[in-house]
Design a protein around this motif. Structure first.
Motif, short mmCIF file in Angstrom:
data_model
loop_
_atom_site.label_atom_id
_atom_site.label_comp_id
_atom_site.label_asym_id
_atom_site.label_seq_id
_atom_site.Cartn_x
_atom_site.Cartn_y
_atom_site.Cartn_z
N GLY A 82 -0.71 6.72 1.92
CA GLY A 82 0.37 5.82 2.26
C GLY A 82 1.24 6.44 3.34
O GLY A 82 1.31 7.65 3.48
N ALA A 83 1.92 5.58 4.10
CA ALA A 83 2.82 6.09 5.13
C ALA A 83 4.23 6.17 4.56
O ALA A 83 4.59 5.41 3.69
CB ALA A 83 2.79 5.16 6.34
N ALA A 84 5.01 7.11 5.09
CA ALA A 84 6.37 7.28 4.60
C ALA A 84 7.33 6.58 5.55
O ALA A 84 7.40 6.89 6.71
CB ALA A 84 6.71 8.76 4.52
N ILE A 97 0.84 -1.20 0.00
CA ILE A 97 0.00 0.00 0.00
C ILE A 97 0.87 1.25 0.00
O ILE A 97 0.64 2.19 -0.76
CB ILE A 97 -0.92 0.00 1.24
N ASN A 98 1.90 1.25 0.87
CA ASN A 98 2.75 2.43 0.97
C ASN A 98 3.58 2.67 -0.28
O ASN A 98 3.72 3.81 -0.73
CB ASN A 98 3.67 2.32 2.19
N THR A 155 3.17 14.34 0.65
CA THR A 155 2.51 14.02 -0.62
C THR A 155 2.04 12.57 -0.64
O THR A 155 0.95 12.27 -1.12
CB THR A 155 3.47 14.26 -1.79
N THR A 156 2.88 11.68 -0.13
CA THR A 156 2.49 10.27 -0.09
C THR A 156 1.28 10.07 0.80
O THR A 156 0.39 9.27 0.50
CB THR A 156 3.67 9.41 0.42
N ALA A 157 1.22 10.83 1.89
CA ALA A 157 0.08 10.71 2.80
C ALA A 157 -1.20 11.08 2.08
O ALA A 157 -2.27 10.54 2.35
CB ALA A 157 0.29 11.59 4.02
N SER A 211 8.81 2.81 1.53
CA SER A 211 8.01 3.53 0.55
C SER A 211 8.78 4.73 -0.01
O SER A 211 8.64 5.08 -1.18
CB SER A 211 6.69 3.97 1.15
N MET A 212 9.62 5.33 0.79
CA MET A 212 10.37 6.48 0.30
C MET A 212 11.43 6.08 -0.71
O MET A 212 11.85 6.87 -1.54
CB MET A 212 10.97 7.27 1.46
N ALA A 213 11.85 4.81 -0.65
CA ALA A 213 12.75 4.32 -1.69
C ALA A 213 11.99 4.30 -3.02
O ALA A 213 12.55 4.63 -4.07
CB ALA A 213 13.26 2.93 -1.34
#
Lengths: 288, 292, 390
Positions: C305-307, C39-40, C299-301, C311-313
């Motif tokens: 999604g959680a950072a 999801i993230n 932005t991801t939120a 997910s940040m990769a």
């Protein structure tokens, strides 16, 4: 096109798994051990092609034999256990095989690196197909040659006396015994044939995924194995094939467009299928 | 030597959780002669549902969460009955087996979807209570679990042997056709069996969650396997057998883990099962035979 | 006037007709205990694509701009399904795939890719795969089409233990807790944590073992208690980590410091046992410590999604890919799909450094990354930066 060939390969491998459970199910034994024989075949074939450099075809022959041997060894004690106890006993056996491979290390040095199964890390780089330049279409045909052979064998059994005897034992053991059927021979032979088919399937699976580990042969796989003949129905081998196509082709790949709902529908559709057609797709319908 | 006793005691106490889940499995088997593969999943599902109590009332006491799980378990038990056992004819044991497997997968997925697969901390009672005698210690919360299993056993035995529902249940399990001829409503008895085992299952799930400290979808399959093993070792249909077997399996696996390590531990549990199947197939307390 | 208006509208129509899209496929686990990872990652990819598209999109070789389209597929953390998924992706017009989540999917998946580029005898799949999450050590070297943007645990733990040794010279011993049946956690203890701790001058007095889904840790924690080490390092995922920590609380085992596994520095551990995890130190390749990082997280939120480091990769991957696409000059035309994929692969292989959210990431010849990192610790239910070596 590659994708469809790949899917066909996977369906082929799973059909072999389902067929191995099918023949055992005909004799009235619900066996959750098929994934265990599958695992034995997978590691055997992998070790022969990677460590000993064999060609895949003879390696699969040895897989079949090793699967059959282990199944035969399971077949005898299985005689003592009936019904749902057999389900649990075979489940425990399957788990035992998985745990064995979890603890199994056998590495040799090849070309400067260590290859072979390494316990919890698994068995990596089983690259017979890509290393020998097999295209996805060729692999598909190779796998399906074995599937067709297995299906032909079982279909032929069904048309012969052996098949009738198998089903007789499955229907009513006491009645079968009273007309002189040797229960031991029938049940153990069915288990052995199932083990051989599962062994071949496992060997092909190992080369399909190129990396196997103990967790690949979990209870879930064992459940899939009996799900195929149950959902497909025991009337003919085509039921199992249909069920594999339904599960792998439709439920897993076909429903992808549903996104998240796909996984929820998986279990729900199985429950629904069993309620609507308790004897399977190609079974006898609701009226016994 | 102390190591051995401590390990044995730790294992036996944890085995109380297996006992609790085994009681439900064995009861369904004893009455309907079918395995409900979805039982452990429904129990864990009930435990998750119990957490909803915390959503509604933040800071609610643990026992209220357990109560929520208890009720939710009963509801889930009824749903499993309707989905897997009500419509499928009794002559198709394979179909009911497969449908309970489907139910297991469905419940697992629902849990994963709702919680995004993340572990959830679970409230516990007496989880900081450790009874100590010098170097030796015993977990207080597991003693509670054991206490609950014993109470459940007493309650169920009372239900089975002192009430009309229990009489009907036993009649149905021995001779379904004759029971129906006596006016016992088969559907109602079966459904109620599932509800009762579901209630117990929900409570079991909550207590297991409390003992482990976190709930995760990882729990369902191993609990199913343990429950089935405990059922077979204890004797299909025997409630005291399930408790004894649960404690036995718990103690055995922990002791073997001490001496042979964690990777081989489960292998020995399987061997224990095989030993029972070979030497004592009826289990510890073989249930009184029916007609077949 | 009329001709001008006509000319302008024709030009606009021509521009609209040429609005191209470049498809990037994402794949990962959206089922089971690892569902949150999928999801993230999906949210991060969608957020990054949205951001790139808002700034105009990707510039193609012919000078036009194309929008990025993201499609995310679920591989259910299963090897066979992962292989099916990558073949499916290869059959679409996606130019690169970002994923997978699980190391047990990555390994087989990389195994079916062509091992060496240009080897005509190797029928492996020719599709570039740029991994965001699967972290087990040493996977990218399996194929020249495989690249990863995951933290280098060897470097991070080396630095962590060195820093701990310098900062706390009074702490001498380390004891390990290992999750034996999961490839990543097992490898990280034996191959990374243990040797790095020893190299930094610690005395590794032993380790205890358990399995991923274990629920009873009494024996293991007793062994831990006996060892009485100053530092306890737990190489396990959130579920069993929480189980062990709770048992440690029960038995009164309080090491002076706790060290955890990289992938456990996420929300999961805090959801499961924030109280018991208080103070655990984990090296991670993401923390919201600067403007870019905070922006990426926000932005991801927006895409639900959680950072976290995983997910940040994926977010970083999207921007790296955009740069590679522009520097290699993609055509974006359906007939050039395979050559576009090859260009992306070559572009990724050429990279020596990339821009990470918290600093510059180095890349090596095997296709692996050496990401900048910080040390975080759990404080009051949140991950706070303990030390920033950057």
């Amino acid at each position: 096109m590659d994708f469809y060939f790949g899917l066909a390969q996977l369906i082929g491998v799973h059909t072999l798994l389902g067929l191995s459970a099918y023949i055992v199910l005909l004799t009235g034994q619900v066996s959750l051990a098929q994934a265990g024989f599958f695992a034995v075949g997978a590691y055997t074939a992998g070790m022969l092609t990677v460590l000993a450099g064999w060609h895949l075809a003879p390696a699969l022959g040895v897989s079949a034999m090793s699967g059959a041997a282990v199944a035969c060894a399971v077949g005898f004690p299985a005689l003592r256990v009936k019904g749902l106890m057999l389900v649990i006993a075979t489940l425990a056996f399957g788990e035992g095989v998985r745990l064995f491979f979890f603890n199994f290390d056998y590495q040799i040095a090849k070309g400067g690196i260590q290859v072979g199964p390494l316990g919890g890390e698994g068995f990596r780089q089983i690259r017979f197909f890509p290393e020998n330049g097999w295209g996805t279409g060729e692999v598909m045909l190779f796998i399906w040659a074995f599937v067709v052979a297995a299906m032909a064998l079982l279909w032929w059994f069904d048309r012969s006396r052996y098949g009738t005897v198998l089903r007789a034992v499955g229907e009513d053991e006491l009645a079968a015994q009273s007309v002189g059927v040797n229960l031991t021979a029938v049940k153990v032979s069915a288990m052995t044939v199932g083990g051989a088919i599962a062994g071949v399937g496992g060997g092909l699976y190992a080369h399909y995924t190129t990396h196997i580990e103990h967790a690949s042969f979990s209870i879930l796989l064992a459940t899939f194995a009996i799900a195929y003949p149950i959902v497909g129905g025991l009337r003919s081998v085509f039921g199992t094939l249909l069920a594999v196509i339904f599960v792998q082709g439709f439920l897993i790949e076909g429903l992808r467009f549903l996104g998240d709902w796909r996984n929820l529908l998986f279990g729900a559709l199985i429950v629904l299928a069993m309620n609507l057609r308790p004897s399977g797709f190609l079974g006898r319908g609701r009226h016994a | 030597m102390l190591d051995f006793f401590q390990t044995l005691s730790d294992g036996v106490l944890f085995g109380a959780t297996y006992a609790l889940i085994g009681i439900g499995f064995t009861l369904v088997f004893g009455v309907m002669h079918k395995i409900n593969m979805a039982y452990a999943a429904a129990s864990v599902g009930g435990a998750y549902a119990g957490l909803l109590v915390l959503k509604v009332m933040a800071g609610a006491p643990a026992w209220l969460v357990f109560l929520g799980a208890f009720v939710a378990g009963g509801l889930l038990g009824w749903m499993v009955y309707v989905a897997c056992f009500h419509f499928i004819p009794l002559s198709s044991p394979l179909a009911t087996l497969m449908s309970t497997v489907g139910m297991l997968l469905l419940i697992d997925e629902v849990i994963v979807h709702v919680t995004a697969g993340m572990p959830q901390g679970y409230p516990a009672m007496f989880d900081d209570v450790m009874l100590r005698a010098g170097e030796f210690s015993m977990r207080g919360d597991l003693l509670l679990v054991f206490g609950v299993s014993v109470l459940a056993m007493v309650g169920l035995l009372l239900l089975l042997y002192r009430t009309r529902l229990g009489l009907a249940t036993r009649a149905v399990s021995q001779q379904p056709v004759a029971a129906q001829l006596c006016g016992i409503r088969l559907v109602r008895v079966n459904a109620l069996t599932f509800v009762v085992t579901g209630l117990l299952g929900g409570l079991a799930g909550a207590l297991i969650g409390a003992s482990v400290g976190t709930l995760s979808p990882l729990l369902t399959v191993p609990l199913t396997v343990k429950g089935l093993i405990v059922t077979v070792i204890g004797g299909l249909g025997s409630i005291p057998g399930a408790i004894v077997a649960g404690l036995l399996v718990g103690g055995f696996e922990n002791v073997l883990q001490l001496y042979r390590g964690v990777t081989e531990r489960d292998l020995y549990v399987m061997l224990l099962l095989f030993a029972f199947l070979v030497f004592r197939p009826g289990g510890i307390f073989t249930a009184k035979g029916g007609r077949d | 006037m009329k001709t001008l208006a006509l000319a302008v509208s024709l030009a606009l129509a021509a521009g609209v007709a040429h609005a191209q899209t470049i498809k990037i496929a994402g794949f990962g686990a959206k089922s089971g205990v690892v569902r949150s990872f999928g999801i993230n990652s999906e949210a991060a990819m969608l957020a990054a694509a949205d951001n790139i598209n808002k700034s105009g999109g990707v510039k193609l070789a012919d000078g036009s701009k194309a929008k990025i389209e993201v499609e995310f597929l679920d591989d259910r953390c299963d090897a066979a399904e992962g292989i099916s998924v990558i073949r499916r992706i290869a059959g679409t017009n996606a130019v690169v795939a970002v994923g997978p989540t699980c190391s047990n999917v990555a390994e087989p998946l990389f195994g079916i890719l062509q091992k060496k580029v240009g080897d005509a005898g190797d029928s492996g799949l020719q599709m570039p795969v740029f991994t965001d999450v699967a972290i087990k050590v040493g996977l990218a070297k399996i194929s020249e089409w495989a690249f990863r943007n995951v933290p280098n645990e060897m470097t991070m733990y080396n630095s962590l233990f060195y820093w701990l040794h310098t900062r706390h010279p009074e702490l001498k011993s380390v004891y390990g807790g290992v999750e034996e049946d999961f490839a990543h956690s097992r490898a990280t203890w034996y191959v990374v944590m243990k040797p790095r701790a020893e190299a930094s001058g610690f005395d590794v007095v032993g380790n205890t073992k358990w399995l991923l889904a274990d629920t009873n840790f009494a024996t293991q924690v007793r062994e831990m208690k006996k060892a009485n080490a100053d530092i306890v390092a737990v190489s396990a995922h959130p579920f069993s980590t929480c189980g062990v920590l709770k048992e440690m609380q029960r038995q009164g085992v309080k090491p002076k410091l706790l060290v955890g596994l990289t992938s456990s520095s996420s929300l999961e551990t805090l959801q499961g046992c924030a109280k018991q995890a208080e103070g655990i130190i984990i090296p991670t390749s993401f923390a919201p410590i600067n403007k870019e990082a905070i922006f990426a997280a926000k932005t991801t939120a927006k895409f639900k999604g959680a950072a976290d480091l995983h997910s940040m990769a994926a977010w970083e991957n999207m921007f790296i890919l955009k740069n590679v696409m522009e520097s290699e000059g993609l055509s974006g035309k359906p007939g050039d799909l395979q050559s576009d994929r090859r260009k992306i692969r070559d572009g990724l292989a050429k990279l020596k450094t990339t821009n990470g959210l918290i600093g510059v990431t180095k890349r090596d010849a095997e296709g692996e990354a050496d990401k900048p990192y910080v040390f975080v610790h759990a404080k009051k239910g949140e991950w706070k930066v303990l030390h920033n070596p950057l």
